[in-house]
Structure formats: structure tokens, C-alpha cells
Design a protein around this motif. Structure first.
Motif, PDB file in Angstrom:
ATOM      1  N   ALA A  21      -0.451  29.860 -21.625  1.00  0.00           N
ATOM      2  CA  ALA A  21      -1.595  30.690 -21.274  1.00  0.00           C
ATOM      3  C   ALA A  21      -2.339  31.066 -22.547  1.00  0.00           C
ATOM      4  CB  ALA A  21      -1.151  31.956 -20.543  1.00  0.00           C
ATOM      5  N   VAL A  22      -3.656  31.104 -22.454  1.00  0.00           N
ATOM      6  CA  VAL A  22      -4.496  31.455 -23.597  1.00  0.00           C
ATOM      7  C   VAL A  22      -5.342  32.656 -23.212  1.00  0.00           C
ATOM      8  CG1 VAL A  22      -6.192  30.643 -25.271  1.00  0.00           C
ATOM      9  CG2 VAL A  22      -4.601  29.006 -24.208  1.00  0.00           C
ATOM     10  N   HIS A  23      -5.234  33.726 -24.001  1.00  0.00           N
ATOM     11  CA  HIS A  23      -6.020  34.938 -23.778  1.00  0.00           C
ATOM     12  C   HIS A  23      -6.919  35.156 -24.993  1.00  0.00           C
ATOM     13  CE1 HIS A  23      -3.380  35.921 -20.404  1.00  0.00           C
ATOM     14  NE2 HIS A  23      -2.342  35.785 -21.207  1.00  0.00           N
ATOM     15  N   GLY A  24      -8.216  34.932 -24.804  1.00  0.00           N
ATOM     16  CA  GLY A  24      -9.145  35.188 -25.891  1.00  0.00           C
ATOM     17  C   GLY A  24      -9.958  33.974 -26.265  1.00  0.00           C
ATOM     18  N   HIS A  25     -10.779  34.149 -27.311  1.00  0.00           N
ATOM     19  CA  HIS A  25     -11.736  33.105 -27.674  1.00  0.00           C
ATOM     20  C   HIS A  25     -11.916  32.969 -29.176  1.00  0.00           C
ATOM     21  CE1 HIS A  25     -13.910  36.923 -27.723  1.00  0.00           C
ATOM     22  NE2 HIS A  25     -14.779  36.360 -28.528  1.00  0.00           N
ATOM     23  N   TYR A  26     -11.457  33.955 -29.960  1.00  0.00           N
ATOM     24  CA  TYR A  26     -11.750  33.950 -31.398  1.00  0.00           C
ATOM     25  C   TYR A  26     -10.692  34.790 -32.098  1.00  0.00           C
ATOM     26  CZ  TYR A  26     -14.609  33.737 -35.629  1.00  0.00           C
ATOM     27  OH  TYR A  26     -15.054  33.485 -36.904  1.00  0.00           O
ATOM     28  N   GLY A  27     -10.723  34.736 -33.434  1.00  0.00           N
ATOM     29  CA  GLY A  27      -9.795  35.555 -34.214  1.00  0.00           C
ATOM     30  C   GLY A  27      -8.514  34.823 -34.531  1.00  0.00           C
ATOM     31  N   ARG A  28      -7.576  35.566 -35.092  1.00  0.00           N
ATOM     32  CA  ARG A  28      -6.322  34.960 -35.507  1.00  0.00           C
ATOM     33  C   ARG A  28      -5.505  34.520 -34.289  1.00  0.00           C
ATOM     34  NH1 ARG A  28      -2.548  37.194 -40.262  1.00  0.00           N
ATOM     35  NH2 ARG A  28      -1.551  35.209 -40.713  1.00  0.00           N
ATOM     36  N   ILE A  56      -8.511  41.543 -28.389  1.00  0.00           N
ATOM     37  CA  ILE A  56      -8.874  40.199 -27.920  1.00  0.00           C
ATOM     38  C   ILE A  56     -10.374  40.110 -27.657  1.00  0.00           C
ATOM     39  CG2 ILE A  56      -8.625  38.569 -26.020  1.00  0.00           C
ATOM     40  CD1 ILE A  56      -5.686  39.428 -25.806  1.00  0.00           C
ATOM     41  N   ASP A  57     -10.912  41.099 -26.949  1.00  0.00           N
ATOM     42  CA  ASP A  57     -12.329  41.065 -26.601  1.00  0.00           C
ATOM     43  C   ASP A  57     -13.225  41.213 -27.826  1.00  0.00           C
ATOM     44  OD1 ASP A  57     -11.589  40.727 -23.992  1.00  0.00           O
ATOM     45  OD2 ASP A  57     -12.012  42.786 -23.371  1.00  0.00           O
ATOM     46  N   ASP A  58     -12.713  41.887 -28.868  1.00  0.00           N
ATOM     47  CA  ASP A  58     -13.472  42.028 -30.116  1.00  0.00           C
ATOM     48  C   ASP A  58     -13.378  40.781 -30.997  1.00  0.00           C
ATOM     49  OD1 ASP A  58     -14.244  44.555 -29.391  1.00  0.00           O
ATOM     50  OD2 ASP A  58     -12.817  45.604 -30.686  1.00  0.00           O
ATOM     51  N   GLY A  59     -12.606  39.794 -30.554  1.00  0.00           N
ATOM     52  CA  GLY A  59     -12.491  38.573 -31.329  1.00  0.00           C
ATOM     53  C   GLY A  59     -11.592  38.682 -32.540  1.00  0.00           C
ATOM     54  N   ARG A  60     -10.672  39.635 -32.531  1.00  0.00           N
ATOM     55  CA  ARG A  60      -9.749  39.782 -33.659  1.00  0.00           C
ATOM     56  C   ARG A  60      -8.537  38.871 -33.524  1.00  0.00           C
ATOM     57  NH1 ARG A  60      -8.763  46.074 -33.603  1.00  0.00           N
ATOM     58  NH2 ARG A  60      -7.250  45.526 -35.215  1.00  0.00           N
ATOM     59  N   ILE A  61      -8.045  38.677 -32.287  1.00  0.00           N
ATOM     60  CA  ILE A  61      -6.897  37.804 -32.041  1.00  0.00           C
ATOM     61  C   ILE A  61      -7.117  37.020 -30.755  1.00  0.00           C
ATOM     62  CG2 ILE A  61      -5.203  39.225 -33.277  1.00  0.00           C
ATOM     63  CD1 ILE A  61      -4.263  40.306 -30.552  1.00  0.00           C
ATOM     64  N   THR A  62      -6.506  35.857 -30.691  1.00  0.00           N
ATOM     65  CA  THR A  62      -6.349  35.100 -29.449  1.00  0.00           C
ATOM     66  C   THR A  62      -4.866  34.868 -29.256  1.00  0.00           C
ATOM     67  OG1 THR A  62      -8.500  33.996 -29.568  1.00  0.00           O
ATOM     68  CG2 THR A  62      -6.802  32.919 -28.269  1.00  0.00           C
ATOM     69  N   VAL A  63      -4.348  35.167 -28.079  1.00  0.00           N
ATOM     70  CA  VAL A  63      -2.902  35.108 -27.840  1.00  0.00           C
ATOM     71  C   VAL A  63      -2.573  33.880 -26.990  1.00  0.00           C
ATOM     72  CG1 VAL A  63      -0.876  36.321 -26.977  1.00  0.00           C
ATOM     73  CG2 VAL A  63      -2.783  37.620 -27.972  1.00  0.00           C
ATOM     74  N   PHE A  64      -1.634  33.087 -27.489  1.00  0.00           N
ATOM     75  CA  PHE A  64      -1.150  31.894 -26.808  1.00  0.00           C
ATOM     76  C   PHE A  64       0.280  32.168 -26.341  1.00  0.00           C
ATOM     77  CE2 PHE A  64      -4.488  30.595 -29.606  1.00  0.00           C
ATOM     78  CZ  PHE A  64      -5.121  29.521 -28.999  1.00  0.00           C
ATOM     79  N   CYS A  65       0.482  32.193 -25.035  1.00  0.00           N
ATOM     80  CA  CYS A  65       1.777  32.553 -24.453  1.00  0.00           C
ATOM     81  C   CYS A  65       2.467  31.299 -23.925  1.00  0.00           C
ATOM     82  CB  CYS A  65       1.594  33.546 -23.308  1.00  0.00           C
ATOM     83  SG  CYS A  65       0.686  35.035 -23.758  1.00  0.00           S
ATOM     84  N   VAL A  66       3.618  30.979 -24.491  1.00  0.00           N
ATOM     85  CA  VAL A  66       4.303  29.740 -24.128  1.00  0.00           C
ATOM     86  C   VAL A  66       5.423  29.989 -23.129  1.00  0.00           C
ATOM     87  CG1 VAL A  66       3.760  28.473 -26.227  1.00  0.00           C
ATOM     88  CG2 VAL A  66       5.776  29.965 -26.171  1.00  0.00           C
ATOM     89  N   SER A  67       5.848  28.899 -22.501  1.00  0.00           N
ATOM     90  CA  SER A  67       7.032  28.924 -21.646  1.00  0.00           C
ATOM     91  C   SER A  67       8.280  29.049 -22.514  1.00  0.00           C
ATOM     92  CB  SER A  67       7.126  27.628 -20.830  1.00  0.00           C
ATOM     93  OG  SER A  67       5.961  27.393 -20.092  1.00  0.00           O
ATOM     94  N   SER A  68       9.336  29.601 -21.936  1.00  0.00           N
ATOM     95  CA  SER A  68      10.629  29.631 -22.617  1.00  0.00           C
ATOM     96  C   SER A  68      11.409  28.362 -22.286  1.00  0.00           C
ATOM     97  CB  SER A  68      11.430  30.860 -22.203  1.00  0.00           C
ATOM     98  OG  SER A  68      11.847  30.725 -20.849  1.00  0.00           O
ATOM     99  N   PHE A  69      12.473  28.135 -23.042  1.00  0.00           N
ATOM    100  CA  PHE A  69      13.416  27.060 -22.766  1.00  0.00           C
ATOM    101  C   PHE A  69      14.844  27.606 -22.841  1.00  0.00           C
ATOM    102  CE2 PHE A  69      15.461  22.881 -24.007  1.00  0.00           C
ATOM    103  CZ  PHE A  69      15.148  22.206 -22.825  1.00  0.00           C
ATOM    104  N   ASP A  70      14.960  28.930 -22.689  1.00  0.00           N
ATOM    105  CA  ASP A  70      16.233  29.617 -22.934  1.00  0.00           C
ATOM    106  C   ASP A  70      17.330  29.196 -21.961  1.00  0.00           C
ATOM    107  OD1 ASP A  70      14.948  31.067 -24.972  1.00  0.00           O
ATOM    108  OD2 ASP A  70      14.272  32.574 -23.533  1.00  0.00           O
ATOM    109  N   ALA A 246      -2.996  44.536 -35.392  1.00  0.00           N
ATOM    110  CA  ALA A 246      -2.928  44.565 -36.851  1.00  0.00           C
ATOM    111  C   ALA A 246      -2.873  43.173 -37.455  1.00  0.00           C
ATOM    112  CB  ALA A 246      -1.713  45.381 -37.306  1.00  0.00           C
ATOM    113  N   LEU A 247      -2.573  42.155 -36.641  1.00  0.00           N
ATOM    114  CA  LEU A 247      -2.551  40.787 -37.131  1.00  0.00           C
ATOM    115  C   LEU A 247      -3.948  40.228 -37.334  1.00  0.00           C
ATOM    116  CD1 LEU A 247       0.280  39.389 -34.819  1.00  0.00           C
ATOM    117  CD2 LEU A 247       0.463  39.816 -37.281  1.00  0.00           C
ATOM    118  N   GLY A 248      -4.928  40.814 -36.667  1.00  0.00           N
ATOM    119  CA  GLY A 248      -6.284  40.283 -36.714  1.00  0.00           C
ATOM    120  C   GLY A 248      -7.052  40.704 -37.965  1.00  0.00           C
TER     121      GLY A 248
END
Length: 248
Positions: A21-28, A56-70, A246-248
Motif C-alpha cells: 500500500a502507498v500513502h502519499g505522493h511526495y517527500g521522504r 503525508i498531505d504536506d508532502g513530507r513523507i510517503t509511506v509504503f506498507c508491505v506484506s509480512s512473511f512472518d 520527523a523523518l520528513g
């Protein structure tokens, strides 16, 4: 309004495809690993998206959420730990060879990918940064246990178990590789003092890892929250609201 997309990526090392899943459009770009056995939609379903939405909406970060394999690796308690570690390497191959190129392509070539996650996701976030500092320069671990030998483990120790356990391999790191870690990494460790933080081993393990990072002079921060903060989503929501933007 936050832009959210779901994609299926090729995952040859896992035997098929896996979702992101991808949340956002710009930033780190921030690569978010779910808690044990989790899915890409957990980030939104457990309220983390809501608390980081302004960043996210301010374009500071975009979050990529991956599946687990646990379930096929670390959570597979019927396997000796060496087999679990080798299965983890299959997951690692997917992250490095499919997910990271997808992130870079999606973000116009940006190569400043950070990692983050809660509980088992914290272990992944920190392990990936330590093993691949050329790819991930920042990591945020929330309530992590960084010693797989405490996870209902059995079997013989070998190179695979050693090099997938930060509390084993990091104390023996030295020379040029240690210098590289010092120059590349910044790790944020967060843990509560409330319910389940001790029984999961997160509190003690987080403090132990911070001690090793300090001994190795690897840039890091340790934040120990109070007894009202359990090993659970309310804590990780509150912590994510502070440490992810704070990462952005």
C-alpha cells in the motif's frame, strides 16, 4: 485528501506476488513493516494513517506498507531458527530487489528510504537498516525485540541466525564496515514501560540494543515511554504521530 494506492508486486523469492500500500505522493519514502503476521492495510485500519496524515498531505513523507512473511519465517515455531532465518532471507530478497526499486521508481529516483514499524515490524525496520545501510539510512523501531532466540526458538546457531540477529552480529562489527554504519545510519528506538512491553521482551531488548549502538558509536536515539504505554496500537499510534513526521 491523502492519496492511497494498492499494488501487487512480483515476489519470485516468495513464490508469487505480494501486496503493498502507498500513502502519499511526495517527500521522504518510509517503508513500514507491519506487526507480526500483519498486512499492508493494517497501517490504515489501526489508525496510524490518521495520525500521520498531516505529514503525508504536506508532502513530507510517503509511506509504503508491505506484506509480512512472518508466518513462513520468524513465527514458524515448528522450524529450527536457522530455517526461519533462511526463509527470512527470501523476504529480504523481495524487499531489496522488488520493493525498493518500486519505491525509487514511484518517488522519482529518491534513494533516502527510511524504515519503520511496530513490534515484529520494528525488528524488521532496524535489521534491514543495519544489514543494508546503503539503502536505508534511517530506521524507527517501536516496541521491538531484537533477539530472535527469544521467540520460541530452538535448533543450532549458524551464520544465518547470527547475521539476522542485531544483538548478535552488531557487537562483533568493527573496522571499515562499522565506520560506514556510523556515517550512514540514524536509528530511533522507542519502547513503552506498560503492559506486555516486558513479557514480549521489547523493553529489555530495546535498551540492550541502544547500549550496543552507544558502544559502537552509531547515531541513535532511545525514548522510553511511561507505564501507561503498553505493547499495543494505542502506543504505536501516539509514537508514530511524533517519530514518523520527523523523518520528513
Amino acid at each position: 485528501m491523502t492519496r492511497t494506492e494498492y499494488h501487487h508486486l512480483d515476489a519470485p523469492s516468495l513464490g508469487g506476488t505480494a501486496e503493498i500500500a502507498v500513502h502519499g505522493h511526495y517527500g521522504r519514502p518510509v517503508l513500514w513493516f507491519p506487526s507480526e503476521g500483519g498486512a499492508p492495510y493494517d497501517f490504515e485500519a489501526n489508525g496510524i494513517l490518521d495520525v500521520v496524515r498531516p505529514a503525508i498531505d504536506d508532502g513530507r513523507i510517503t509511506v509504503f506498507c508491505v506484506s509480512s512473511f512472518d508466518h513462513d519465517s520468524w513465527s514458524a515455531s515448528w522450524m529450527p531458527l536457522g530455517d526461519r532465518a533462511r526463509n527470512h532471507r527470501r523476504y529480504e530478497d523481495w524487499i531489496i530487489w522488488q520493493v525498493v526499486p518500486f519505491i525509487r521508481d514511484r518517488m522519482g529516483g529518491r534513494d533516502d528510504v527510511a524504515t519503520a514499524g511496530p513490534s515484529m515490524g520494528a525488528f524488521h525496520a532496524v535489521l534491514f537498516a543495519l544489514r543494508h545501510p546503503h539503502v536505508f539510512g534511517r530506521a524507527v523501531g517501536l516496541s521491538g525485540n531484537y533477539d530472535p532466540w527469544t521467540w520460541r526458538a530452538w535448533g543450532e546457531s549458524d551464520d544465518d541466525t547470527y547475521f539476522t540477529s542485531p544483538l548478535q552480529f552488531l557487537p562483533g562489527t568493527h573496522g571499515g564496515h562499522l565506520d560506514y554504519l556510523r556515517s550512514r545510519l540514524a536509528i530511533t528506538l522507542v519502547v513503552g514501560s506498560g503492559m506486555w512491553e516486558d513479557s514480549t521482551g521489547a523493553n529489555g531488548s530495546t535498551r540492550a540494543l541502544a547500549h550496543v549502538l552507544a558502544d559502537k558509536q552509531i547515531p541513535h536515539e532511545l525514548f522510553v515511554w511511561g507505564h501507561e504505554w503498553p505493547h499495543d496500537w494505542p502506543s504505536w499510534r501516539a509514537q508514530s504521530a511524533i517519530y514518523l513526521p520527523a523523518l520528513g
